[in-house]
Scaffold this motif. Structure first.
Motif, PDB file in Angstrom:
ATOM      1  N   PRO A 290       0.811  -1.232   0.000  1.00  0.00           N
ATOM      2  CA  PRO A 290       0.000   0.000   0.000  1.00  0.00           C
ATOM      3  C   PRO A 290       0.838   1.272   0.000  1.00  0.00           C
ATOM      4  O   PRO A 290       0.497   2.232  -0.697  1.00  0.00           O
ATOM      5  CB  PRO A 290      -0.828  -0.118   1.287  1.00  0.00           C
ATOM      6  CG  PRO A 290      -0.860  -1.565   1.599  1.00  0.00           C
ATOM      7  CD  PRO A 290       0.446  -2.117   1.121  1.00  0.00           C
ATOM      8  N   LEU A 291       1.921   1.294   0.770  1.00  0.00           N
ATOM      9  CA  LEU A 291       2.759   2.496   0.797  1.00  0.00           C
ATOM     10  C   LEU A 291       3.390   2.756  -0.567  1.00  0.00           C
ATOM     11  O   LEU A 291       3.470   3.911  -1.015  1.00  0.00           O
ATOM     12  CB  LEU A 291       3.852   2.349   1.861  1.00  0.00           C
ATOM     13  CG  LEU A 291       3.429   2.623   3.309  1.00  0.00           C
ATOM     14  CD1 LEU A 291       4.598   2.387   4.253  1.00  0.00           C
ATOM     15  CD2 LEU A 291       2.906   4.044   3.470  1.00  0.00           C
ATOM     16  N   ALA A 292       3.839   1.691  -1.238  1.00  0.00           N
ATOM     17  CA  ALA A 292       4.441   1.865  -2.561  1.00  0.00           C
ATOM     18  C   ALA A 292       3.419   2.406  -3.561  1.00  0.00           C
ATOM     19  O   ALA A 292       3.710   3.327  -4.340  1.00  0.00           O
ATOM     20  CB  ALA A 292       5.008   0.531  -3.045  1.00  0.00           C
ATOM     21  N   LEU A 293       2.205   1.854  -3.536  1.00  0.00           N
ATOM     22  CA  LEU A 293       1.168   2.322  -4.464  1.00  0.00           C
ATOM     23  C   LEU A 293       0.745   3.748  -4.135  1.00  0.00           C
ATOM     24  O   LEU A 293       0.516   4.563  -5.038  1.00  0.00           O
ATOM     25  CB  LEU A 293      -0.035   1.377  -4.411  1.00  0.00           C
ATOM     26  CG  LEU A 293       0.199  -0.042  -4.942  1.00  0.00           C
ATOM     27  CD1 LEU A 293      -1.031  -0.900  -4.712  1.00  0.00           C
ATOM     28  CD2 LEU A 293       0.550   0.001  -6.428  1.00  0.00           C
ATOM     29  N   TYR A 294       0.616   4.050  -2.855  1.00  0.00           N
ATOM     30  CA  TYR A 294       0.224   5.401  -2.437  1.00  0.00           C
ATOM     31  C   TYR A 294       1.267   6.423  -2.875  1.00  0.00           C
ATOM     32  O   TYR A 294       0.933   7.496  -3.402  1.00  0.00           O
ATOM     33  CB  TYR A 294       0.049   5.416  -0.924  1.00  0.00           C
ATOM     34  CG  TYR A 294      -0.379   6.748  -0.345  1.00  0.00           C
ATOM     35  CD1 TYR A 294      -1.677   7.208  -0.487  1.00  0.00           C
ATOM     36  CD2 TYR A 294       0.535   7.534   0.356  1.00  0.00           C
ATOM     37  CE1 TYR A 294      -2.073   8.414   0.062  1.00  0.00           C
ATOM     38  CE2 TYR A 294       0.152   8.750   0.905  1.00  0.00           C
ATOM     39  CZ  TYR A 294      -1.154   9.181   0.760  1.00  0.00           C
ATOM     40  OH  TYR A 294      -1.532  10.379   1.292  1.00  0.00           O
ATOM     41  N   THR A 295       2.544   6.085  -2.683  1.00  0.00           N
ATOM     42  CA  THR A 295       3.617   6.986  -3.109  1.00  0.00           C
ATOM     43  C   THR A 295       3.636   7.133  -4.625  1.00  0.00           C
ATOM     44  O   THR A 295       3.855   8.235  -5.150  1.00  0.00           O
ATOM     45  CB  THR A 295       4.972   6.457  -2.608  1.00  0.00           C
ATOM     46  OG1 THR A 295       4.916   6.289  -1.188  1.00  0.00           O
ATOM     47  CG2 THR A 295       6.092   7.411  -2.954  1.00  0.00           C
ATOM     48  N   ALA A 296       3.399   6.032  -5.339  1.00  0.00           N
ATOM     49  CA  ALA A 296       3.365   6.093  -6.804  1.00  0.00           C
ATOM     50  C   ALA A 296       2.243   7.002  -7.295  1.00  0.00           C
ATOM     51  O   ALA A 296       2.386   7.689  -8.320  1.00  0.00           O
ATOM     52  CB  ALA A 296       3.196   4.691  -7.374  1.00  0.00           C
ATOM     53  N   THR A 297       1.134   7.026  -6.556  1.00  0.00           N
ATOM     54  CA  THR A 297       0.029   7.928  -6.921  1.00  0.00           C
ATOM     55  C   THR A 297       0.496   9.378  -6.918  1.00  0.00           C
ATOM     56  O   THR A 297       0.186  10.150  -7.841  1.00  0.00           O
ATOM     57  CB  THR A 297      -1.139   7.745  -5.936  1.00  0.00           C
ATOM     58  OG1 THR A 297      -1.612   6.407  -5.999  1.00  0.00           O
ATOM     59  CG2 THR A 297      -2.277   8.695  -6.268  1.00  0.00           C
ATOM     60  N   PHE A 298       1.245   9.765  -5.911  1.00  0.00           N
ATOM     61  CA  PHE A 298       1.744  11.142  -5.843  1.00  0.00           C
ATOM     62  C   PHE A 298       2.801  11.400  -6.905  1.00  0.00           C
ATOM     63  O   PHE A 298       2.900  12.516  -7.428  1.00  0.00           O
ATOM     64  CB  PHE A 298       2.293  11.432  -4.448  1.00  0.00           C
ATOM     65  CG  PHE A 298       1.243  11.817  -3.455  1.00  0.00           C
ATOM     66  CD1 PHE A 298       0.884  13.143  -3.269  1.00  0.00           C
ATOM     67  CD2 PHE A 298       0.577  10.852  -2.720  1.00  0.00           C
ATOM     68  CE1 PHE A 298      -0.093  13.503  -2.368  1.00  0.00           C
ATOM     69  CE2 PHE A 298      -0.409  11.196  -1.817  1.00  0.00           C
ATOM     70  CZ  PHE A 298      -0.749  12.526  -1.633  1.00  0.00           C
TER      71      PHE A 298
END
Length: 799
Positions: A290-298
């Motif tokens: 989740p952290l990787a995907l959330y960061t990729a969103t930004f």
């Protein structure tokens, strides 16, 4: 094979669950008892019968899904104008298409998806989305509405499958699906360009995935187990990427995971290596992914929004230097501040903005009636100031005068370029912050008095040092009063154009509110340097954007004549929210929950809590409870119960099981009961009801602690969980009441009749209230001639 709808335990429930059962001997005994029960049961249905049941199960799921999509997409194009917050999120979708940077208090995923849907459906990003009521005309808006309706339509089948897995009952799942399908509030929120259907889609996807991977606990590390565990992590990233309230579903999954790992740790049949593998899998899928995907969103967000836009002023000068079109992008300006320079001064506290003034005066009774000084978040000519010596009016830009740099400790004046008034303070109280002094613009053509003098200080520097543009952190100390120039961050009323208050604080403690930097710097007598070296790294951008969003969220306050609500209003459906239209000639859409659904949900929560309290008191007093209440069915040996419930869980079972029918079962009733029936019902209420009640609690009560403005639509994620609780609770209570009142054949009829009554009542209430969602034209409900007049059951309903 699909889950059974009857009272008996499904085959998967009789199978001991690895990591959740008792000692090895108990699990072996459980398998023996299960085998004996199967051996004594009637013959297994033929393959054709099982196939028929599977077809029926899939047909019901297809029917639920089809009905959900049909209700959400019906009349989706009406009204053909902006409704409520479409003006914000449709505009933000346009910004993505145009790659224009903007600021919003929510993370970017939802708006990015709206922009992508608009782009793929042919919308060119040219519609202005100025205010509610503006017609879309030739602009393509159906793609964005259709995308939100598509995600909103999946809420019903997701809830259906979640309840089906928790309760193993088709009737409970159907009742939950009906409550959400026929709720006018969920329907309304799903039909417009809003973040709510996207947020609720990811919340329900996370809930369903969590329940599914829990059901695979007897097959750890299998392909389905990994799939559902990973999908849970993806859904958590999606929920948090749309709104920060996605933290609530993250908390629920986190609590479930901690409990799961705790039981695994207590299972002595598992090696510590195996427990470590379980821990590692959850860290990877529920934290790292989740952290990787959330960061990729930004990362995508910052990559797409590369052009300067209306959100620049919320961010630091270094951040703005990376945006093309911004005056700091690829710019070169003088490095050191000199007298006679035209500058802008920016507060270092996120989302405060630039020191600003305009020709409007403070109103009568608000300190001295002098020119207002505020902070403003956007670029503006009224942000420009000229820095001058305190004791001379000569022009420092005169070619005959040598360049003189401003140094730490100098006494200066700041003259507002547009109005020629000096930055000024005195002992009058600030307009909104007590014990702070008022800051004004004073004087004529730069001529004022000694209250215009400020000492400029560079934080952590010594006397004599030059002041660097952008990089020096400076403070302005008022020479007469000794106070420090700062911004309280409070929003001024209408007379202050809702800009932020500037004060002079007598408290000299260094805070970001009183620290500034020079951003724009114009001085033709000085050489320029490039600003490329100031561009921040991605981690710095990510951190700054979150600081700005958090501050922006906490600073949201209600505007004049805005329909806000309080959290206690929401569960009782006290007041709705007008989406469109205000009079009898307008096309009116009103966000209000179906009162039959909402009040049934409220009753279910109260009934669940009350019955659980009764059981807890009875157990505490040592009362002998019948087997169906305690969950210790004499037809199911303790070895089997050990495979179903954690060891030593009698007290927890008593607290969490909301069964009101407390009496000793008759012998003929026990014989007619399928093995494990009451134990299964107890477990459904213990685990299923408890899980969704936890979801409702986590998604509702935190709003009581929030200081920001709140609206009715904030309750809808919690409403999804309360509807699932209603489906589980009433199906279970109807089964128990039917069993207690009649013989088994008649009991099934009583249960079916009760479920059908709830389904038909919900559907009929939707028939009555559906104009709220699909639109009304004609007299208001206050008019006796209105077709909605008889449906205005509460005076607070303003439709």
């Amino acid at each position: 094979m699909p889950p059974a709808t009857g009272g008996g335990l499904a085959e998967s429930e009789l199978r001991p669950r690895r990591g959740r059962c008792g000692p090895q001997a108990a699990r072996a005994a459980g398998r023996d008892v299960a085998a004996e029960a199967v051996a004594r049961s009637p013959k297994r249905p033929a393959w054709g019968s099982r196939r028929f049941e599977a077809v029926g199960w899939w047909a019901l799921l297809a029917l639920v899904t089809l009905l959900s999509f049909a209700t959400r997409f019906h009349r989706l194009d009406e009204p053909p104008h902006i409704c409520w917050d479409e003006t914000h999120f449709g505009k933000m979708g346009s910004y993505y298409i145009n790659r224009t940077f903007f600021f919003d208090v929510h993370p970017p995923l939802g708006k990015m998806l709206i922009g992508l849907a608009g782009y793929l459906s042919g919308y060119d990003g040219t519609f202005l989305f100025q205010k509610p009521g503006d017609k879309y005309e030739h602009h393509s808006y159906m793609g964005m509405r259709g995308f939100c309706a598509f995600l909103g339509s999946w809420l019903v089948p997701f809830a259906y499958l979640t309840v089906l897995d928790l309760s193993k009952s088709l009737s409970a799942a159907l009742l939950t699906a009906a409550l959400l399908t026929f709720d006018t509030g969920c329907l309304t929120l799903s039909q417009y360009i809003l973040l709510d259907p996207i947020l609720m889609f990811f919340i329900m996807a996370a809930m369903l995935s969590m329940v599914k991977y829990n059901s695979c606990a007897d097959r750890p590390f299998s392909a389905p187990w990994w799939f559902w565990l990973s999908l849970t992590g993806v859904s958590l990233a999606g929920a948090l990427g749309v709104k920060f309230v996605g933290l609530f579903i993250i908390l629920q999954v986190g609590l479930n995971t901690i409990a799961d790992l705790w039981y695994l740790f207590g299972d002595l049949s598992l090696s510590l290596v195996t427990v470590g593998k379980h821990l590692t899998a959850r860290v990877l899928c529920l934290i790292v992914l989740p952290l990787a995907l959330y960061t990729a969103t930004f990362a995508v967000h910052f990559m797409v929004l590369s052009k300067s836009g209306p959100g620049d002023g919320f961010f630091s000068s270094a951040f703005q230097a990376r945006l093309s079109g911004n005056n700091l992008h690829n710019a070169s300006i003088p490095e050191h501040l000199a007298y006679g320079s035209v500058i802008t001064v920016k507060n270092l506290r996120m989302a405060i903005g630039y020191l600003h003034s305009h020709r409007h005066l403070y109103p009568e009774g608000i300190g001295a009636r002098q020119q207002q000084v505020t902070t403003y978040l956007h670029k503006d000519y009224n942000n420009l100031w000229i820095i001058k010596k305190h004791n001379t009016n000569s022009d420092p830009l005169d070619p005959s005068f040598p360049v003189e740099f401003v140094r730490h400790g100098d006494i200066i004046r700041l003259e507002h370029k547009e109005t020629s008034r000096n930055l000024h303070s005195h002992y009058h109280e600030a307009p909104m912050t007590r014990k702070h002094y008022q800051v004004t613009g004073y004087g004529i053509n730069g001529t004022g008095d000694s209250n215009d003098f400020w000492r400029i200080e560079v934080v952590n520097r010594k006397f004599g040092n030059r002041i660097k543009v952008l990089r020096s952190r400076i403070r302005f100390i008022h020479l007469v009063t000794g106070c420090v120039l700062g911004s309280s961050g409070k929003v001024l009323p209408k007379w202050g154009w809702e800009q932020l208050e500037v004060t002079c604080t007598p408290y000299l403690k260094e805070t970001l509110n009183s620290i500034w930097n020079v951003e724009d710097h114009i001085n033709p007598k000085l050489p320029n340097i490039s600003l490329d070296v100031l561009q921040p790294s991605f981690p710095e951008i990510l951190l700054e954007s979150h600081m700005v969003m958090i501050r922006g969220n906490s600073g949201l306050k209600p505007k004049d004549n805005e329909f806000t609500s309080k959290p206690w209003h929401w569960p009782i459906n006290y007041q709705g929210l007008r989406f469109s239209g205000v009079n009898d000639t307008d096309f009116r859409v009103y966000l209000l929950g179906n009162p039959v659904v909402w009040w049934l949900n409220l009753l279910s929560i109260a009934l669940y809590l009350l019955s659980g309290s009764i059981i807890a008191v009875a157990m505490q007093r040592g009362a002998r409870l019948p087997a169906e209440v305690a969950g210790n069915n004499p037809q199911v040996p303790s070895a089997v119960l050990n495979t179903l419930l954690p060891p030593n869980n009698t007290r927890a079972l008593a607290i969490m099981t909301p069964i009101l029918w407390i009496r000793k079962p008759r012998n003929h009733e026990i014989k007619k009961l399928a093995p494990g029936h009451t134990a299964r019902l107890s477990q459904v209420l213990l685990r299923g009801g408890g899980q969704v009640l936890l979801g409702w609690t986590l998604h509702y009560f935190p709003f009581f602690l929030m200081g920001r403005v709140l609206y009715f639509h904030h309750y809808f994620p919690a409403m999804l969980f309360s509807s699932m609780l209603t489906g589980i609770l009433w199906d279970t209570l109807l089964r128990l009441c039917a069993w207690g009142l009649a013989s088994w054949p008649l009991a099934r009829g009583i249960h079916v009749a009760g479920i059908l009554s709830l389904l038909l009542g919900t559907a009929y209430s939707f028939y009555l209230f559906h104009p709220l969602a699909y639109g009304m034209v004609g007299p208001l409900a206050q008019d006796p001639q209105s077709p909605m007049a008889g449906l205005r059951w509460l005076d607070s309903w303003d439709f």
